[in-house]
Design a protein around this motif. Sequence first.
Motif, mmCIF file in Angstrom:
data_model
loop_
_atom_site.group_PDB
_atom_site.id
_atom_site.type_symbol
_atom_site.label_atom_id
_atom_site.label_comp_id
_atom_site.label_asym_id
_atom_site.label_seq_id
_atom_site.Cartn_x
_atom_site.Cartn_y
_atom_site.Cartn_z
ATOM 1 N N ARG A 50 0.616 -1.517 -0.188
ATOM 2 C CA ARG A 50 0.154 0.214 0.487
ATOM 3 C C ARG A 50 1.011 1.124 0.018
ATOM 4 N N ILE A 51 1.941 0.853 0.877
ATOM 5 C CA ILE A 51 3.190 1.987 0.355
ATOM 6 C C ILE A 51 3.708 2.019 -1.046
ATOM 7 N N LEU A 52 3.391 1.055 -1.607
ATOM 8 C CA LEU A 52 4.322 1.372 -3.126
ATOM 9 C C LEU A 52 3.172 1.761 -3.866
ATOM 10 N N SER A 53 1.847 1.370 -3.402
ATOM 11 C CA SER A 53 1.270 2.404 -4.455
ATOM 12 C C SER A 53 0.820 3.553 -3.914
ATOM 13 N N THR A 54 1.137 4.466 -2.750
ATOM 14 C CA THR A 54 0.786 5.497 -2.548
ATOM 15 C C THR A 54 -0.389 5.577 -1.990
ATOM 16 N N VAL A 55 -1.005 4.488 -1.098
ATOM 17 C CA VAL A 55 -2.344 4.432 -0.470
ATOM 18 C C VAL A 55 -2.034 5.089 0.994
ATOM 19 N N ALA A 66 10.069 4.018 -10.878
ATOM 20 C CA ALA A 66 10.327 4.538 -12.003
ATOM 21 C C ALA A 66 10.943 5.815 -12.029
ATOM 22 N N GLY A 67 11.536 6.602 -10.721
ATOM 23 C CA GLY A 67 12.724 7.241 -10.189
ATOM 24 C C GLY A 67 11.537 8.961 -9.867
ATOM 25 N N TYR A 68 10.416 8.132 -9.513
ATOM 26 C CA TYR A 68 9.943 8.917 -8.226
ATOM 27 C C TYR A 68 9.179 8.928 -7.116
ATOM 28 N N ASP A 69 9.220 9.734 -6.209
ATOM 29 C CA ASP A 69 9.205 9.186 -5.318
ATOM 30 C C ASP A 69 7.969 9.101 -4.360
ATOM 31 N N VAL A 70 7.118 7.556 -3.538
ATOM 32 C CA VAL A 70 5.773 7.675 -3.230
ATOM 33 C C VAL A 70 5.776 9.238 -2.678
ATOM 34 N N THR A 71 7.124 9.820 -1.668
ATOM 35 C CA THR A 71 6.093 10.754 -0.852
ATOM 36 C C THR A 71 5.820 12.126 -1.117
ATOM 37 N N VAL A 77 3.302 8.870 -9.321
ATOM 38 C CA VAL A 77 3.885 7.777 -9.033
ATOM 39 C C VAL A 77 2.295 6.449 -9.912
ATOM 40 N N ARG A 78 1.577 7.061 -9.281
ATOM 41 C CA ARG A 78 0.056 6.338 -9.465
ATOM 42 C C ARG A 78 -0.182 6.306 -11.395
ATOM 43 N N HIS A 79 0.889 6.662 -12.021
ATOM 44 C CA HIS A 79 0.564 7.281 -13.228
ATOM 45 C C HIS A 79 1.531 5.346 -14.028
#
Length: 249
Positions: A50-55, A66-71, A77-79
């Motif tokens: 869920r953290i990886l998925s930005t939930v 893909a080079g983007y920070d989830v925080t 990240v969602r794209h």
Amino acid sequence: MIHVRDLVKSYDDLQLGKFTAVDHISFFAMPGEIFGLLGPNGAGKTTALRILSTVLEPTSGTVKIAGYDVTTEPAMVRHKIGFMSANTAVYDRMTAWEMVEYFGKLYGLPDDELHDRMEELFHRLGMREIRDVLGAKMSTGMKQKVSIARALVHDPPVLIFDEPTLGLDVFVARALVQLISELRDQGKCIIFSSHIMREVEKLCDKVAIMNRGKILAEGTIDQLRTEYNQPDLEELFFHLIGEPDGIAN
């Protein structure tokens, strides 16, 4: 493609005090690779996914996809990801086609591109016969197909599957496992969490075994079997985790 470094997720519990669901875990997964995340219930797998998925937001540590920070860059990240779990909900009053179309529009796909993509997915997933079925009337297998289609509709480079075959009959589960294998061959980076050892052995290039928020071992299945002198993944799993309380003699 996925880089997780020193990831921590803690909660304040009124009875237990601070509870750490994910405890300083690190791993990475590359394009064209399926990374398996294994562990008993409560190990912290779903929290990590869920953290990886930005939930969820991490307490500390970094996750880049893909080079983007989830925080700091969650929208980007969602794209880049598609997320599917056995608990993914469908809308009772929307048809299969309407639900997948809705998510495609959320990702900003132009109408022509979206409809071409949907036609391809509905054909590939054998969903033509459920195109106009309402969510309220869908079986578990139908709902899983819709969840797969909406995770794939924007053709993301990273896919996250959390217990994707849970509750499916053997034929639908087999077809889903085959699809995940094909997606890996297309160069997707895939995180795959499952309790079914046969699926993990068949699919995963590398695995990490978690318990109580920590990663106990990580590597290819062959490497781990050799390192721990165990004949197969199931025996390796129980060797590392131990028997559940109340079962061991």
